[in-house]
Scaffold this active site. Structure first.
Site, mmCIF file in Angstrom:
data_model
loop_
_atom_site.group_PDB
_atom_site.id
_atom_site.type_symbol
_atom_site.label_atom_id
_atom_site.label_comp_id
_atom_site.label_asym_id
_atom_site.label_seq_id
_atom_site.Cartn_x
_atom_site.Cartn_y
_atom_site.Cartn_z
ATOM 1 N N CYS A 1 0.829 -1.206 0.000
ATOM 2 C CA CYS A 1 0.000 0.000 0.000
ATOM 3 C C CYS A 1 0.863 1.256 0.000
ATOM 4 C CB CYS A 1 -0.938 0.006 1.201
ATOM 5 S SG CYS A 1 -0.101 -0.028 2.808
ATOM 6 N N HIS B 1 -1.675 1.425 7.401
ATOM 7 C CA HIS B 1 -2.113 1.387 6.010
ATOM 8 C C HIS B 1 -2.033 2.791 5.422
ATOM 9 C CE1 HIS B 1 -4.207 0.075 2.428
ATOM 10 N NE2 HIS B 1 -5.124 1.007 2.607
#
Length: 491
Positions: free
Chosen positions: A73, A432
């Site tokens: 990510c 994230h």
């Protein structure tokens, strides 16, 4: 699924073998017809709807997402941010075209720039027929050629990857070109013509001309200026230049209850520092042989550059472990960097004369304010980024300003507009990355910037509002320099 006993299965096989050849052939033909019909239906489904997978078409007004290849990510969010910078994509196109024109360069030597350009072009395209989800695995393979390996399911940092990309592109760019053969007259003539255009004569000047290498670097490349000055005699040292690709800003100590702004982080970054126990050559010459109470007078200097501090929302606990800081820092859509532009002595005099003329014909109360400060002055007492690069990348935590203020940027020469924001959810050990970015501008539009914002998390893409973007807790901020003067906007 029904199960049959072993005896029942053997009985069915014996009965099938006792049947005649004609009956068996007829049964086989029926099975063949059924199999052919099933194959035809499968082929029709493949032609109409494509392979049975997660492949989807890009929705109108959106951008493609990126497949998560295992904790990638950080890479996906950075690529989405870079795709929102038009000047970087234009530079990358020119860079790859120059590499393709050089026949001596192999595909392996230019794999990184080509892979990056293909991804960014696809992420900034308006074609609705493109795929909705892209795979950045080719870029990972190209990075491995530059001795950068990503282990599967290992947390990485988007800011570190940004420097890996920029340094790798510079390494690819700075490779020595091939030596022309003495009988290659066409190449030799071109090299002579290009050198003649760069030849110039100067009788004198305060600084040496800047090498052309500064102008060929990627758009994120900039310079920081610094010098030292003695507190006693105010003697200044020559200006020193340092290059940078990003600014890592730390959060200053602010009174509790008051918001922290991006301007305060920038001011904290360039704030002066006092260095003691450094001998001043000018004071030494003036005070040579002079003693006070039998001791030599101690001279002091001060430096006007603030060294790069730990950004990335990082602090340390009493036990010595890293902790992510959660303070909100306000940032705006438009950012004027005029006050952070370093001016030479001659430029400062010209700027002062123009300012005095403007003050004589205008009411001081009507002076335009940008970013909460006077934007028409150059600060020559502190080192600043020179603002001569078309894109600037500010690494800072942030939260938007909730105040409805009207700023006049019509006099701002170095005005930048927000193009992308990277946000990190989580702590120092796991989390994230997601990206807020602008939708690609219309091909025939007058502005390179779109007013529509998008929220992107790997392969998920949705529309977002500007208020949502400015309310996010930013980790990386991308600003692009605007080329249109006389712009007046509302924050």
């Amino acid at each position: 699924m029904p199960w049959c006993k072993q005896g029942t299965t053997d009985k069915l096989v014996r009965e099938f073998l006792r049947t005649g050849a004609a009956a068996r052939n007829k049964m086989m033909k029926n099975w063949g017809v059924i199999g052919g019909i099933a194959a035809a239906m499968a082929a029709g489904v493949y032609v109409l709807w494509g392979p049975i997978s997660d492949r989807r078409k890009k929705r109108k007004g959106m951008v493609p997402g990126l497949l998560n290849l295992g904790n990638t990510c950080f890479m996906n969010s950075l690529l989405q941010g870079l795709a929102a910078c038009p000047s970087f994509i234009r530079w990358l196109e020119d860079f790859t075209s120059q590499n393709s024109a050089d026949r001596e360069r192999t595909e392996r030597e230019t794999q990184l720039s080509r892979s990056l350009m293909q991804l960014l072009k696809a992420l900034s395209s308006h074609d609705p027929g493109e795929d909705d989800v892209l795979d950045a695995g080719g870029l990972l393979e190209a990075l491995r050629l530059y001795r950068w390996h990503i282990s599967s399911f290992e947390e990485q940092d988007a800011h570190e990857l940004f420097h890996v990309l920029t340094s790798s592109l510079e390494e690819e760019q700075e490779r020595q070109p091939r030596v022309a053969h003495l009988f290659d007259m066409q190449t030799l003539e071109k090299s002579v013509e290009s050198k003649e255009k760069n030849i110039s004569c100067r009788s004198g000047g305060p600084l040496h001309p800047i090498p052309s290498l500064w102008r060929t670097r990627h758009p994120f490349h900039g310079r920081l200026t610094s010098y030292m000055a003695c507190k006693r005699c105010e003697q200044q040292s020559p200006v020193h230049y340092d290059s940078f690709d990003s600014l890592s800003l730390s959060i200053p100590s602010i009174q509790w209850g008051r918001p922290v702004t991006l301007d305060q982080c920038l001011q904290h970054f360039i704030s002066s520092e006092t260095i003691k126990e450094v001998e001043c050559e000018n004071c030494t010459k003036q005070q040579a042989g002079e003693l006070v109470n039998g001791e030599v007078l101690e001279s002091q200097r001060t430096t006007f550059v603030k060294q790069l501090k730990l950004g990335k929302r990082l602090t340390w606990s009493k036990e010595g472990s890293p902790i992510k800081r959660q303070e909100h820092v306000q940032f705006t859509e438009y950012l004027s960097l005029d006050r952070y532009k370093h001016c030479s002595a001659a430029q400062s005099q010209q700027k002062t004369s123009r300012t005095n003329k403007a003050k004589a014909s205008a009411d001081p109360k009507d002076k335009a304010i940008a970013n909460g400060v006077d934007s028409e002055h150059c600060n020559n007492n502190k080192p600043q980024s020179n603002g001569t690069f078309p894109s600037v990348f500010l690494h800072s935590p942030g939260l938007s300003s909730q105040l409805n203020l009207t700023y006049d940027y019509s006099t701002s020469e170095y005005l930048f507009r927000l193009t992308a924001v990277l946000v990190h959810h989580g702590d120092m050990h796991s989390g994230h990355f997601i990206t807020y970015r602008r939708c690609p501008a219309a091909p025939r539009g007058t502005s390179p910037f779109s007013s529509q914002w998008l929220w992107v998390s790997d392969d998920s893409v949705r529309k977002a509002s500007l208020q949502e973007v400015l309310s996010s807790s930013a980790y990386l901020l991308f600003y692009e320099r605007m080329q249109r003067p006389g712009l007046r906007v509302e924050e």
